[in-house]
Design a protein around this motif. Structure first.
Motif, short mmCIF file in Angstrom:
data_model
loop_
_atom_site.label_atom_id
_atom_site.label_comp_id
_atom_site.label_asym_id
_atom_site.label_seq_id
_atom_site.Cartn_x
_atom_site.Cartn_y
_atom_site.Cartn_z
N ASN A 194 39.46 53.58 40.59
CA ASN A 194 40.14 52.71 41.24
C ASN A 194 40.07 51.22 41.25
OD1 ASN A 194 42.75 52.69 42.99
ND2 ASN A 194 41.91 54.68 43.96
N THR A 195 41.27 50.75 41.44
CA THR A 195 41.25 49.19 41.32
C THR A 195 40.99 48.46 42.68
OG1 THR A 195 43.68 49.07 42.25
CG2 THR A 195 43.09 49.43 39.66
N PRO A 196 40.65 47.03 42.58
CA PRO A 196 40.17 46.14 43.78
C PRO A 196 41.55 46.10 44.66
CG PRO A 196 39.69 45.12 41.77
CD PRO A 196 40.53 46.30 41.49
N TYR A 197 42.50 46.82 44.46
CA TYR A 197 43.80 46.55 45.37
C TYR A 197 44.07 47.86 45.94
CZ TYR A 197 43.78 43.36 41.07
OH TYR A 197 43.39 42.57 40.13
N SER A 198 43.02 48.67 46.12
CA SER A 198 43.31 50.08 46.55
C SER A 198 42.79 50.22 48.05
CB SER A 198 42.99 51.06 45.70
OG SER A 198 41.59 50.98 45.43
N TYR A 199 43.14 51.30 48.61
CA TYR A 199 42.74 51.58 49.98
C TYR A 199 41.12 52.15 49.81
CZ TYR A 199 42.25 54.27 54.07
OH TYR A 199 42.21 54.97 55.51
N ILE A 200 41.13 52.84 48.84
CA ILE A 200 39.63 53.50 48.13
C ILE A 200 38.68 52.26 48.24
CG2 ILE A 200 38.45 54.65 46.79
CD1 ILE A 200 40.52 56.28 48.15
#
Length: 340
Positions: free
Chosen positions: A267-273
């Motif tokens: 997942n990316t740095p722009y995600s909730y995760i």
């Protein structure tokens, strides 16, 4: 849109849609995939949306049109996103007796199924590791059937461990005094951890491989996928990732040691995760000392950073490097840290 020709009006309509999607993406780190799985999928496309808005801004700027303000304002509102995607300068990598290096690398089973034509991938990876000599090495997609013994290192999960899934391994030049695994349910993925002793400090190191979306990186194969199937597939993946991260956070909350978290987040740095894992007590070592796009995954459409080394705020980040070596579908990353 008065004063614009028909063609320019079409361009501005598309510009408006792209700007709106980027604006919506700014709230995605706060939107649970469990609640809005389809919306969270948009986080994967944030780098493309940023680049598209930069192009639109330049397009209108060259024509001296006020429409350039739309993308400019949206980009400025998300300046932290741009800073996360691209670093304009890197800190000089410094290392002394108090500092140590941490490397994370998804080795893709050492090319077990011949994804790369090179038959010496495993040997080349081992030569690369021996050359770089990281003090702590975290590997994902590590096949325990092909155990790797590194001279001068202690290790955990590099060979068969009862009741511990394969796939992740940690090597350390420092003594390992404790270790364990977090077994994610209904998947082959898991997280492992070690407690190491460096001088007078005990440091907790995690590495994990979160659920993969299984999206094809091959353009022709990707064209055959329907958008509805892709959204459903990725949405289900993000829900699974949320469950896995919640298990990890529950475990992490019980440690009193300064912590380093590494791995393939898928997942990316722009995600909730990412926001969940990073929390308020960890910092992204790429953002602190990286350079360029920091691409860690070989995705053909735009640079994707899905592998991370996050460190406790008490650590000073002295350097960060992404290695442009084609030995997997991921690129290795390394940071140099020291305790304040």
């Amino acid at each position: 849109m008065k004063g614009l020709r028909f063609g320019s009006k079409i361009v501005f309509v598309i510009n408006s849609l792209v700007a709106f999607l980027l604006l919506i993406s700014y709230i995605l780190p706060y939107v649970s995939p469990r609640s809005f799985a389809s919306l969270s999928v948009l986080s994967l496309g944030v780098p493309l949306l940023i680049l598209a808005n930069i192009v639109f801004f330049i397009y209108w700027l060259l024509r001296v049109k006020k429409q350039m303000l739309l993308s400019l304002i949206v980009l400025l509102l998300g300046w932290n996103y741009i800073n996360s995607m691209y670093k304009f300068s890197a800190s000089e990598d410094t290392k002394d007796e108090a500092s140590f290096s941490v490397m994370s690398f998804n080795v893709r089973l050492f090319n077990k199924y011949d994804w790369l034509k090179d038959k010496t991938v495993k040997e080349t990876i081992l030569d690369f590791i021996k050359k770089e000599q990281p003090d702590i090495l975290c590997l994902q997609e590590y096949p325990r059937s092909e155990r790797v013994k590194l001279e001068g290192y202690n290790d955990f999960n590099a060979t068969y461990n009862k009741d511990v899934k394969g796939g992740q391994a940690i090597y350390s030049k420092f003594p390992i005094i404790n270790s364990g695994s977090l077994e994610f349910p209904n998947t082959y993925n898991n997280a492992i951890f070690v407690d190491i002793v460096k001088q007078k400090d005990t440091i907790r190191v995690y590495t994990f491989h979160l659920q993969s979306s299984g999206i094809e990186t091959d353009v022709e194969k990707l064209k055959k996928e329907t958008s509805s199937h892709l959204f459903k597939q990725v949405g289900a993946t993000f829900k699974a990732q949320q469950d896995q991260v919640e298990l990890f956070l529950k475990h992490k909350s019980k440690t009193k040691y300064k912590t380093i978290v590494t791995g393939d987040f898928n997942n990316t740095p722009y995600s909730y995760i990412y926001r969940m894992v990073k929390g308020n007590d960890l910092k992204d070592t790429f953002e602190a000392a990286g350079n360029g796009f920091g691409r860690t995954y070989d995705f053909k459409f735009f640079p994707m950073r899905i592998d991370f080394i996050l460190a406790d705020e008490d650590f000073t980040v002295n350097g960060f490097k992404t290695f442009d070596v084609k030995l997997s579908d991921h690129y290795p990353i390394k940071t140099t840290l020291s305790l304040q």
